[in-house]
Design a protein around this motif. Structure first.
Motif, short mmCIF file in Angstrom:
data_model
loop_
_atom_site.label_atom_id
_atom_site.label_comp_id
_atom_site.label_asym_id
_atom_site.label_seq_id
_atom_site.Cartn_x
_atom_site.Cartn_y
_atom_site.Cartn_z
N THR A 157 0.61 -0.97 0.13
CA THR A 157 0.00 -0.04 0.21
C THR A 157 0.86 1.63 0.07
O THR A 157 0.61 2.13 -0.56
CB THR A 157 -1.06 0.12 1.28
OG1 THR A 157 -1.65 -1.14 1.45
CG2 THR A 157 -1.48 0.86 1.39
N ARG A 209 0.67 4.36 -2.73
CA ARG A 209 1.03 5.06 -3.02
C ARG A 209 2.20 6.28 -2.93
O ARG A 209 1.60 7.62 -3.78
CB ARG A 209 0.41 5.45 -1.02
CG ARG A 209 0.24 7.18 -1.13
CD ARG A 209 -0.86 6.98 0.28
NE ARG A 209 0.08 6.36 1.43
CZ ARG A 209 -0.13 5.83 2.19
NH1 ARG A 209 -2.24 4.74 1.97
NH2 ARG A 209 -0.17 5.03 3.33
N ARG A 228 -0.30 -4.20 -5.82
CA ARG A 228 -1.33 -4.48 -4.77
C ARG A 228 -2.11 -5.57 -5.02
O ARG A 228 -2.77 -6.52 -4.33
CB ARG A 228 -2.87 -3.55 -4.86
CG ARG A 228 -1.97 -2.10 -4.96
CD ARG A 228 -3.07 -0.80 -5.27
NE ARG A 228 -4.47 -1.45 -3.88
CZ ARG A 228 -4.62 -0.59 -3.22
NH1 ARG A 228 -3.68 0.22 -2.64
NH2 ARG A 228 -5.79 -0.92 -2.29
N HIS A 260 -6.28 -5.47 -2.87
CA HIS A 260 -5.73 -5.74 -1.28
C HIS A 260 -7.04 -5.12 -1.61
O HIS A 260 -7.41 -5.58 0.21
CB HIS A 260 -4.46 -5.24 -0.31
CG HIS A 260 -3.45 -5.52 -0.62
ND1 HIS A 260 -3.20 -6.54 0.30
CD2 HIS A 260 -2.59 -6.22 -1.59
CE1 HIS A 260 -1.48 -7.04 -0.11
NE2 HIS A 260 -1.21 -5.83 -1.64
N SER A 261 -8.11 -5.00 -1.86
CA SER A 261 -9.19 -4.45 -1.93
C SER A 261 -10.39 -5.01 -1.32
O SER A 261 -11.13 -5.17 -0.75
CB SER A 261 -9.41 -3.31 -3.22
OG SER A 261 -9.67 -4.32 -4.22
#
Length: 561
Positions: A120, A124, A517, A557-558
């Motif tokens: 993450t 980002r 991710r 990951h979401s």
């Protein structure tokens, strides 16, 4: 080390021997593809031989051309290929840059993951870096006069350099500028006014730009009918008719044969057919047409009657060409019943020519809707197609440069400048995102590094010299591959449209962030309804669900755990 020749059945697959973690498998798949591109398609490299799975031999040095033909089964590598496809389809250039940058971003991400940086934070950081780079790119734009054809030729040469020899590069740059200038209107370039034809059987240097719309007569199944008097090869101040139906005799459905019981019946049938054919020909001549283009077939008797009247008839005209003719000449595609003097259009000239083995008709003399046609020549169909691909890339670059009025220095100058800017930007960030931004900066420098390697320069020395030049304020300093030195790219005429660079950076960052991710690769079968939800699965070392069938899909990951 990856061999510079791409052999039969070259592929990138998802098979591994030691079942590594999902993120490691994904990173290496993307890196493997980028490494193939880097060593095979070095921006200043030589032509490469590609042997496709069906045994066809292709020689090219164009990144998009090779990626189109590579056999890639790994889903992550296919995502990276998607970056190249979108780059090529949207802006026509920068394919190699986008793939190299995406691969290096994945390599840097792998290093960060091994150091314990969470995906993450990497994602980002990459997002922050890409956004800041997009804003900072404006600082590297170069102000030029787009009415200066010499500057436009420099942009086109930058696109072709490394993919053709010096004389060929100059030739293509001149043809690209000539074409774009012909269709430019008030700073806008409309590609709908360009017709492109590949005609093998001549020299690469026989490629030419013609004012007018070229119709390939060889695409018709029959030849132009010429009676003893002969049809003229050229029509001046020609009247053009467009027919959007078949000029034939209607055949009733469900009847396979006609029974004739007497000679009178046969004669009546002959008279009926002759009347229909004559009515078609009379309708066309009554409209005042000198040339008729038909979207479907024209029966021989109609074509012969028209030829006797001095009317050139062209059947099976492609629908897109019919629409271009309509827009350029002012004529309307209609049925034979609707044809009249009000539906025809005009052209200054209609000229029949022979180009190699191909017979073409050039319709020209339009003012408001000027059309140009580019004939791509070559000893073989492949050479002609490669010429077409190169010029298409030039057209895109020139269009973007003229319409956006923004270009940046090439030769790695922009990438080194952005890397320096991102390292400064990273110092103001808190948390581990700072490491990802610095990694993004390092990844950008893979472009000048690859340029240096492919031209025989020492990549480490080249990068250090570029950093020093930019530190001293030389923001346009890049690599001159001919002199193997650092020089001002604006002065050397190595220029690229800003939009191409912006999209390459954004697309590479987007796909790298998406892959970073991903924390699990799951193989999904199509048989969902025969099992209970809570049954046991055979999980491999990476936590992926294994199956003998199905396709690997990436779960991010979401989705949660």
């Amino acid at each position: 080390m990856v061999d510079n020749s791409v052999s039969r059945g070259s592929s990138i697959t998802s098979e591994t021997d030691d079942e590594p973690a999902a993120w490691e498998t994904n990173m290496k798949a993307g890196q493997q593809l980028a490494e193939v591109i880097r060593t095979t398609l070095g921006p200043n490299g030589l032509d490469k031989m590609l042997i496709t799975s069906d045994g066809k031999i292709i020689i090219t040095n164009d990144g998009a051309s090779i990626l189109d033909r590579m056999n890639i089964s790994n889903p992550v590598a296919n995502l990276v290929v998607t970056v190249a496809e979108q780059q090529d389809s949207k802006v026509g250039d920068g394919t190699t840059t986008a793939v190299l940058l995406a691969g290096k971003l994945l390599s840097e991400a792998e290093t960060l993951l091994e150091r314990g940086v969470h995906p993450t934070a990497i994602a980002r950081g990459y997002h922050l870096a890409a956004s800041h780079a997009a804003d900072a790119l404006d600082d590297w734009t170069v102000s030029i006069d787009f009415d200066d054809d010499d500057r436009l030729r420099e942009i086109a040469r930058t696109v072709v350099t490394g993919k053709w020899d010096e004389s060929g590069t100059e030739f293509l740059a001149n043809k690209a500028v000539e074409t774009v200038r012909a269709i430019e209107r008030d700073g806008r370039v409309g590609f709908e006014r360009i017709t492109r034809k590949t005609i093998p059987g001549g020299s690469f240097y026989d490629s030419t730009v013609l004012n007018g719309l070229v119709i390939d007569m060889n695409e018709s199944s029959t030849d132009v009918v010429s009676p003893e008097t002969g049809l003229p090869r050229r029509y001046d101040d020609a009247t053009i008719a467009l027919i959007d139906q078949e000029l034939s005799i209607d055949k009733p459905n469900g009847i396979g044969a006609v029974d004739l019981t007497s000679y009178e019946d046969y004669q009546a049938l002959q008279d009926y057919e002759r009347d229909i054919y004559e009515s078609h020909a009379d309708a066309i001549t009554a409209s005042g047409a000198d040339v008729v283009f038909c979207q479907q077939s024209i029966d021989d008797p109609v074509r012969y009657l028209l030829a006797r009247a001095g009317v050139l008839s062209v059947e099976r005209t492609r629908r897109d060409e019919l629409h271009k003719l309509a827009r350029a000449t002012g004529s309307q595609p209609v049925t034979i019943e609707e044809l009249s003097s009000a539906t025809v259009g005009t052209a200054e000239t209609v000229d029949r020519r022979s180009v190699g083995p191909t017979e073409i008709t050039v319709v020209s003399g339009f003012d408001e809707f000027k059309q140009v046609s580019v004939l791509f020549r070559g000893g073989t169909e492949h050479v002609a197609e490669e010429t077409k691909r190169m010029l298409d890339n030039c057209f895109y670059a020139l269009k973007l440069a003229i319409e956006d009025e923004a270009i940046v220095p090439g030769g790695g100058a922009t990438e080194v400048g952005l890397a320096r800017e991102l390292r400064t930007f990273a110092t103001g960030q808190a948390g581990k995102e700072q490491l990802a931004i610095e990694a993004f900066a390092d990844a950008l420098e893979t472009i000048p590094r690859t340029l240096a390697e492919s031209s025989g320069m020492d990549p480490i020395d080249a990068i250090l010299e570029l950093r020093t030049a930019h530190h001293d304020g030389a923001s346009a300093a890049g690599l001159d591959l001919q002199t193997k030195s650092v020089a001002d790219m604006t002065e050397r005429g190595v220029l690229e449209p800003l939009y191409i660079k912006r999209r390459a950076v954004a697309s590479a960052a987007e796909i790298a962030t998406m892959i970073v991710r991903v924390d699990d690769n799951v193989s999904v079968t199509g048989d969902h309804g025969t099992h209970e939800h809570d049954h046991d699965h055979d999980h491999g070392p990476s936590g992926a669900v294994h199956s003998t069938e199905g396709y690997p899909w990436a779960v991010g990951h979401s989705m949660g755990h």
